[in-house]
Motif scaffolding. Structure first.
Motif, PDB file in Angstrom:
ATOM      1  N   ARG A   1      -1.732  -0.931 -14.237  1.00  0.00           N
ATOM      2  CA  ARG A   1      -3.044  -1.274 -14.811  1.00  0.00           C
ATOM      3  C   ARG A   1      -4.041  -0.134 -14.778  1.00  0.00           C
ATOM      4  NH1 ARG A   1      -5.541  -7.223 -14.012  1.00  0.00           N
ATOM      5  NH2 ARG A   1      -3.670  -8.487 -14.269  1.00  0.00           N
ATOM      6  N   PHE A   2      -3.956   0.682 -13.729  1.00  0.00           N
ATOM      7  CA  PHE A   2      -4.939   1.758 -13.550  1.00  0.00           C
ATOM      8  C   PHE A   2      -4.224   3.088 -13.311  1.00  0.00           C
ATOM      9  CE2 PHE A   2      -6.438  -2.273 -11.719  1.00  0.00           C
ATOM     10  CZ  PHE A   2      -7.508  -2.557 -12.567  1.00  0.00           C
ATOM     11  N   PRO A   3      -3.514   3.596 -14.319  1.00  0.00           N
ATOM     12  CA  PRO A   3      -2.678   4.794 -14.141  1.00  0.00           C
ATOM     13  C   PRO A   3      -3.443   6.063 -13.776  1.00  0.00           C
ATOM     14  CG  PRO A   3      -2.886   4.207 -16.474  1.00  0.00           C
ATOM     15  CD  PRO A   3      -3.451   3.072 -15.694  1.00  0.00           C
ATOM     16  N   LYS A   4      -4.741   6.102 -14.048  1.00  0.00           N
ATOM     17  CA  LYS A   4      -5.521   7.314 -13.756  1.00  0.00           C
ATOM     18  C   LYS A   4      -6.116   7.306 -12.347  1.00  0.00           C
ATOM     19  CE  LYS A   4      -6.747   8.276 -18.560  1.00  0.00           C
ATOM     20  NZ  LYS A   4      -7.865   8.474 -19.532  1.00  0.00           N
ATOM     21  N   VAL A   5      -5.969   6.189 -11.643  1.00  0.00           N
ATOM     22  CA  VAL A   5      -6.516   6.081 -10.284  1.00  0.00           C
ATOM     23  C   VAL A   5      -5.525   6.658  -9.276  1.00  0.00           C
ATOM     24  CG1 VAL A   5      -7.252   4.486  -8.471  1.00  0.00           C
ATOM     25  CG2 VAL A   5      -7.924   4.070 -10.845  1.00  0.00           C
ATOM     26  N   THR A   6      -6.022   7.503  -8.395  1.00  0.00           N
ATOM     27  CA  THR A   6      -5.201   8.104  -7.342  1.00  0.00           C
ATOM     28  C   THR A   6      -5.041   7.115  -6.187  1.00  0.00           C
ATOM     29  OG1 THR A   6      -5.902  10.351  -7.891  1.00  0.00           O
ATOM     30  CG2 THR A   6      -5.072   9.992  -5.662  1.00  0.00           C
ATOM     31  N   LEU A   7      -3.812   6.916  -5.743  1.00  0.00           N
ATOM     32  CA  LEU A   7      -3.535   5.956  -4.683  1.00  0.00           C
ATOM     33  C   LEU A   7      -3.202   6.643  -3.359  1.00  0.00           C
ATOM     34  CD1 LEU A   7      -1.269   3.338  -6.529  1.00  0.00           C
ATOM     35  CD2 LEU A   7      -3.731   3.235  -6.128  1.00  0.00           C
ATOM     36  N   VAL A   8      -3.897   6.224  -2.309  1.00  0.00           N
ATOM     37  CA  VAL A   8      -3.601   6.678  -0.947  1.00  0.00           C
ATOM     38  C   VAL A   8      -3.319   5.423  -0.123  1.00  0.00           C
ATOM     39  CG1 VAL A   8      -4.433   7.907   1.088  1.00  0.00           C
ATOM     40  CG2 VAL A   8      -5.116   8.675  -1.202  1.00  0.00           C
ATOM     41  N   VAL A   9      -2.166   5.382   0.530  1.00  0.00           N
ATOM     42  CA  VAL A   9      -1.719   4.184   1.236  1.00  0.00           C
ATOM     43  C   VAL A   9      -1.732   4.385   2.746  1.00  0.00           C
ATOM     44  CG1 VAL A   9       0.225   2.601   1.581  1.00  0.00           C
ATOM     45  CG2 VAL A   9      -0.287   3.457  -0.705  1.00  0.00           C
ATOM     46  N   LEU A  10      -2.299   3.401   3.431  1.00  0.00           N
ATOM     47  CA  LEU A  10      -2.272   3.347   4.896  1.00  0.00           C
ATOM     48  C   LEU A  10      -1.216   2.331   5.314  1.00  0.00           C
ATOM     49  CD1 LEU A  10      -6.058   3.174   5.810  1.00  0.00           C
ATOM     50  CD2 LEU A  10      -4.472   4.880   6.672  1.00  0.00           C
ATOM     51  N   THR A  11      -0.390   2.668   6.287  1.00  0.00           N
ATOM     52  CA  THR A  11       0.647   1.726   6.688  1.00  0.00           C
ATOM     53  C   THR A  11       1.047   1.882   8.144  1.00  0.00           C
ATOM     54  OG1 THR A  11       2.885   0.926   6.175  1.00  0.00           O
ATOM     55  CG2 THR A  11       2.500   3.281   5.962  1.00  0.00           C
ATOM     56  N   VAL A  12       1.572   0.803   8.708  1.00  0.00           N
ATOM     57  CA  VAL A  12       2.156   0.863  10.052  1.00  0.00           C
ATOM     58  C   VAL A  12       3.683   0.906   9.941  1.00  0.00           C
ATOM     59  CG1 VAL A  12       0.258  -0.358  11.177  1.00  0.00           C
ATOM     60  CG2 VAL A  12       2.166  -1.665  10.233  1.00  0.00           C
ATOM     61  N   LEU A  13       4.196   0.959   8.729  1.00  0.00           N
ATOM     62  CA  LEU A  13       5.639   0.953   8.504  1.00  0.00           C
ATOM     63  C   LEU A  13       6.317   2.174   9.122  1.00  0.00           C
ATOM     64  CD1 LEU A  13       5.713  -0.041   4.719  1.00  0.00           C
ATOM     65  CD2 LEU A  13       6.385  -1.491   6.632  1.00  0.00           C
ATOM     66  N   THR A  14       7.532   1.944   9.620  1.00  0.00           N
ATOM     67  CA  THR A  14       8.331   3.065  10.123  1.00  0.00           C
ATOM     68  C   THR A  14       9.719   3.067   9.481  1.00  0.00           C
ATOM     69  OG1 THR A  14       9.075   1.716  11.999  1.00  0.00           O
ATOM     70  CG2 THR A  14       7.151   3.138  12.356  1.00  0.00           C
ATOM     71  N   ASN A  15       9.909   2.220   8.480  1.00  0.00           N
ATOM     72  CA  ASN A  15      11.181   2.144   7.765  1.00  0.00           C
ATOM     73  C   ASN A  15      11.277   3.328   6.797  1.00  0.00           C
ATOM     74  OD1 ASN A  15      13.259   1.626   5.982  1.00  0.00           O
ATOM     75  ND2 ASN A  15      12.725  -0.509   5.636  1.00  0.00           N
ATOM     76  N   PRO A  16      12.155   4.302   7.072  1.00  0.00           N
ATOM     77  CA  PRO A  16      12.245   5.496   6.225  1.00  0.00           C
ATOM     78  C   PRO A  16      12.546   5.174   4.766  1.00  0.00           C
ATOM     79  CG  PRO A  16      13.438   5.845   8.273  1.00  0.00           C
ATOM     80  CD  PRO A  16      13.091   4.379   8.212  1.00  0.00           C
ATOM     81  N   ALA A  17      13.403   4.164   4.528  1.00  0.00           N
ATOM     82  CA  ALA A  17      13.765   3.809   3.155  1.00  0.00           C
ATOM     83  C   ALA A  17      12.557   3.316   2.375  1.00  0.00           C
ATOM     84  CB  ALA A  17      14.860   2.738   3.168  1.00  0.00           C
ATOM     85  N   LEU A  18      11.748   2.484   3.006  1.00  0.00           N
ATOM     86  CA  LEU A  18      10.572   1.944   2.328  1.00  0.00           C
ATOM     87  C   LEU A  18       9.495   3.009   2.147  1.00  0.00           C
ATOM     88  CD1 LEU A  18       9.389  -0.490   1.019  1.00  0.00           C
ATOM     89  CD2 LEU A  18       8.667  -1.338   3.245  1.00  0.00           C
ATOM     90  N   LEU A  19       9.314   3.862   3.139  1.00  0.00           N
ATOM     91  CA  LEU A  19       8.348   4.958   3.021  1.00  0.00           C
ATOM     92  C   LEU A  19       8.737   5.874   1.872  1.00  0.00           C
ATOM     93  CD1 LEU A  19       7.904   5.846   6.807  1.00  0.00           C
ATOM     94  CD2 LEU A  19       6.212   4.747   5.344  1.00  0.00           C
TER      95      LEU A  19
END
Length: 224
Positions: A79-97
């Motif tokens: 929907r918003f292809p020009k918006v820059t995304l920065v994600v915060l996470t507690v994930l430690t799963n290498p595959a998902l990261l």
């Protein structure tokens, strides 16, 4: 940022975290915080009503109309292809990261890292660079050496059971009736299993099955 002010939205379902990050970024003259959101419903509403350059968002924010996690990120990009995304996470799963990076997120930060890393990340992505939290770099390096089949070992017995039955043609409702559980419970187990397998949608789940044969793996082999 080269003197240019950027419009930024913060999204996190923990008020204390939201307040802490907001106070950090308000100290940057180049950052204009146009709004804060506690779920995807509020986030999309802001993006639809104001010009936004950067979204700094938590990965897990359940309860919103546009989902959370990978589903939300894919919708944001669509929907918003020009918006820059920065994600915060507690994930430690290498595959998902690795999957989060692969879909085109420009910044990825570990919530357990020093909060002072956030202003640096915002400055870097605003200048057109990618930013990966130092603590996540080793995890992604590890993923590059692990075969796809290793992801399956991350699943609980129940998650694998649900996914195998879904891949076998059963609906979430039918699986729920079979196990005498609620549809919500089965849906959550399917969702968590897909996250661990780094599958953003059903099509990717079926593709992974064709590669590693999920339906041929008996749950007791990885029972937890």
């Amino acid at each position: 940022m080269h003197g240019r002010q950027v419009n930024l939205v913060l999204a996190d379902d923990h008020p204390v975290v939201l307040l802490g990050i907001k106070s950090l970024l308000q100290a940057l003259p180049e950052v204009n915080i146009v709004g804060t959101a506690a779920n995807s419903t509020e986030l999309f509403a802001i993006l639809n009503s104001a010009p936004v350059d950067i979204v700094l968002t938590d990965y897990a924010m359940p309860g919103g109309a546009f989902g959370d996690g990978m589903e939300m990120l894919v919708r944001l990009q669509s929907r918003f292809p020009k918006v820059t995304l920065v994600v915060l996470t507690v994930l430690t799963n290498p595959a998902l990261l690795s999957k989060i990076v692969q879909i085109g997120v420009q910044g990825l930060l570990n919530k357990g890292s020093d909060l002072n890393e956030i202003p640096l990340a915002i400055k870097r992505v605003a200048d057109g660079y990618k930013y990966l939290s130092r603590s996540l770099t080793a995890m992604l390096a590890e993923q590059s050496t692990r075969p796809e089949v290793d992801k399956i070992a991350l699943l609980s017995k129940k998650e694998l059971e649900v996914i195998r039955m879904f891949l076998g043609g059963m609906s979430v409702q039918a699986i729920a009736e079979h196990f005498r559980r609620s549809s919500k419970t089965i849906s959550n187990q399917k969702r968590m299993g897909m996250q661990k397998l780094a599958c953003a949608n059903d099509a990717e789940l079926f593709q992974l099955n064709s590669q590693v044969g999920l339906t041929n793996i008996a749950p007791p082999e990885i029972a937890k």
